[in-house]
Design an enzyme around this catalytic site. Structure first.
Site, PDB file in Angstrom:
ATOM      1  N   LYS A 109       0.822  -1.227   0.000  1.00 25.18           N
ATOM      2  CA  LYS A 109       0.000   0.000   0.000  1.00 25.18           C
ATOM      3  C   LYS A 109       0.852   1.271   0.000  1.00 25.18           C
ATOM      4  O   LYS A 109       0.370   2.348  -0.331  1.00 25.18           O
ATOM      5  CB  LYS A 109      -0.884   0.016   1.260  1.00 25.18           C
ATOM      6  CG  LYS A 109      -2.280  -0.557   1.020  1.00 25.18           C
ATOM      7  CD  LYS A 109      -3.161  -0.272   2.202  1.00 25.18           C
ATOM      8  CE  LYS A 109      -3.677  -1.540   2.853  1.00 25.18           C
ATOM      9  NZ  LYS A 109      -4.088  -1.400   4.231  1.00 25.18           N
ATOM     10  N   LYS A 187     -17.003  -6.450   5.273  1.00 24.50           N
ATOM     11  CA  LYS A 187     -16.633  -6.105   6.657  1.00 24.50           C
ATOM     12  C   LYS A 187     -16.582  -4.582   6.810  1.00 24.50           C
ATOM     13  O   LYS A 187     -16.050  -3.896   5.938  1.00 24.50           O
ATOM     14  CB  LYS A 187     -15.240  -6.704   6.936  1.00 24.50           C
ATOM     15  CG  LYS A 187     -14.653  -6.317   8.272  1.00 24.50           C
ATOM     16  CD  LYS A 187     -13.151  -6.602   8.329  1.00 24.50           C
ATOM     17  CE  LYS A 187     -12.500  -5.570   9.235  1.00 24.50           C
ATOM     18  NZ  LYS A 187     -11.063  -5.613   9.291  1.00 24.50           N
ATOM     19  N   LYS A 190     -12.600   1.222   7.583  1.00 23.20           N
ATOM     20  CA  LYS A 190     -12.323   2.539   6.991  1.00 23.20           C
ATOM     21  C   LYS A 190     -11.688   2.384   5.602  1.00 23.20           C
ATOM     22  O   LYS A 190     -11.871   3.216   4.735  1.00 23.20           O
ATOM     23  CB  LYS A 190     -11.465   3.408   7.914  1.00 23.20           C
ATOM     24  CG  LYS A 190     -10.242   2.729   8.469  1.00 23.20           C
ATOM     25  CD  LYS A 190      -9.650   3.525   9.631  1.00 23.20           C
ATOM     26  CE  LYS A 190      -8.557   2.740  10.320  1.00 23.20           C
ATOM     27  NZ  LYS A 190      -8.801   2.338  11.660  1.00 23.20           N
TER      28      LYS A 190
END
Ligand code: AMP
Length: 319
Positions: A109, A187, A190
């Site tokens: 990421k 799920k 954020k």
């Protein structure tokens, strides 16, 4: 809980925080804001970490954590965590850390040229410290955290094997809702942008539920529905518990439409959250109450953590 820019959501509350509030009546709880952990992903944006940390601590109190019963503190206020981190990092084989799936995910990421830091790799070691330094019975977390607790147990076992029994075998303590679904059916997280936040406005919550994911096969009001994959039913099951069986039966029988079902769900949810949201506003106008709780909590946490370090140094034959 990490002090990131985003707010705590209902998944954090149902999976962890609500359980902390319940357990504080039976156990001594250590509830902390993991501000050093936030550095693993926010090293270029440190200016907001303090403000975010105070906000998360205020959220704890508004959710019902009572600083007279529970020890609430900032991780960075208890320097003993750093000493044990150095010692645990000598005990933990590198291969264990390289294999942690979240390390691989977080590394991918990272944007552009950014390199994964030593701190990101060592994250599970710091997490093991945060837990084991209080020698707890267990750790109340959501289901997604269960694999992370396994490495904490492994580090404790390895330390005990090398230096004698200092650390307990910790237990996973799961709530009644260990995994809450988000408004898109995945799920609540954020990362997916599918959250209902604990302390957003009632209007924001209402809007999110209005557009929340429901059974795609239920097009007309009288079509039979399938509550099992419906994000609104997941909320009914938690916040409208006494009526959840009726909601399910009527949905399956095609006797209820999604619009009214969402309205009923919104009312039940807002009613449950109202006292928490009110308390959050009161705390906002009294920031000293948060700072005082954190100061008192850090003192108590230091007391326990420094005692553990006495035992650790002795076991390791350090001075
Ligand atoms: P995070 O912000 O993801 O580090 O999560 C903080 C706490 O909330 C951890 O104990 C998680 O297991 C829990 N948690 C996060 N998302 C959910 C969810 N959707 N359902 C239940 N628990 C959750």
């Amino acid at each position: 809980m990490q002090p990131t820019a985003s707010r705590l959501h209902l998944g954090n509350y149902e999976g962890a925080l609500k359980n902390w509030v319940r357990l504080q009546n039976e156990y001594e709880m250590f509830c902390f804001v993991a501000d050093w952990h936030a550095l693993t992903t926010m090293i270029e944006k440190t200016e907001n970490i303090r403000e975010n940390s105070l906000r998360v601590a205020a959220d704890f109190l508004a959710a019902g954590i009572d600083p007279e019963k529970s020890t609430v503190f900032l991780q960075s206020a208890v320097k003993e965590h750093a000493e044990l981190y150095v010692l645990f990092s000598m005990v933990t084989p590198l291969g264990w850390l390289e294999r942690v799936p979240t390390f691989k995910e977080n590394r991918e990421k990272l944007s552009g040229e950014a390199e994964a830091s030593h701190g990101l790799l060592g994250y599970p070691v710091l997490q093991a410290v945060d837990i084991l330094i209080y020698k707890p019975y267990g750790v109340p977390v959501g289901k997604d955290q269960v694999p992370h607790l396994e490495i904490t147990r492994e580090i404790a076992r390895r330390f005990n094997y090398l230096f004698g029994d200092v650390f307990p075998e910790i237990q996973n303590v799961l709530s009644d809702t260990p995994l809450l679904m988000g408004t898109d059916g995945r799920k609540m997280s954020k990362t997916y942008g599918n959250t209902i936040d604990l302390f957003e406005t009632d209007e924001e919550t209402t809007k999110k539920i209005k557009t929340a994911y429901t059974d795609p096969l239920k097009i007309h009001k009288n079509d039979p529905g399938h509550p099992e994959g419906c994000s609104v039913f997941a909320l009914h099951a938690v916040y409208n518990k006494p009526n959840a069986a009726v909601v399910e039966k009527e949905c399956r029988a095609g006797e209820r439409g999604c619009v009214s079902c969402k309205q009923e769900c919104t009312s039940a949810l807002l009613e449950t959250l109202a006292p928490l949201r009110k308390r959050r506003q009161e705390i906002e106008s009294d920031p000293r109450s948060v700072e005082n709780a954190l100061k008192k909590g850090a003192e108590r946490a230091r007391e326990v953590a420094s005692q553990t370090l006495v035992e650790v140094r002795k076991a390791m034959k350090l001075s």
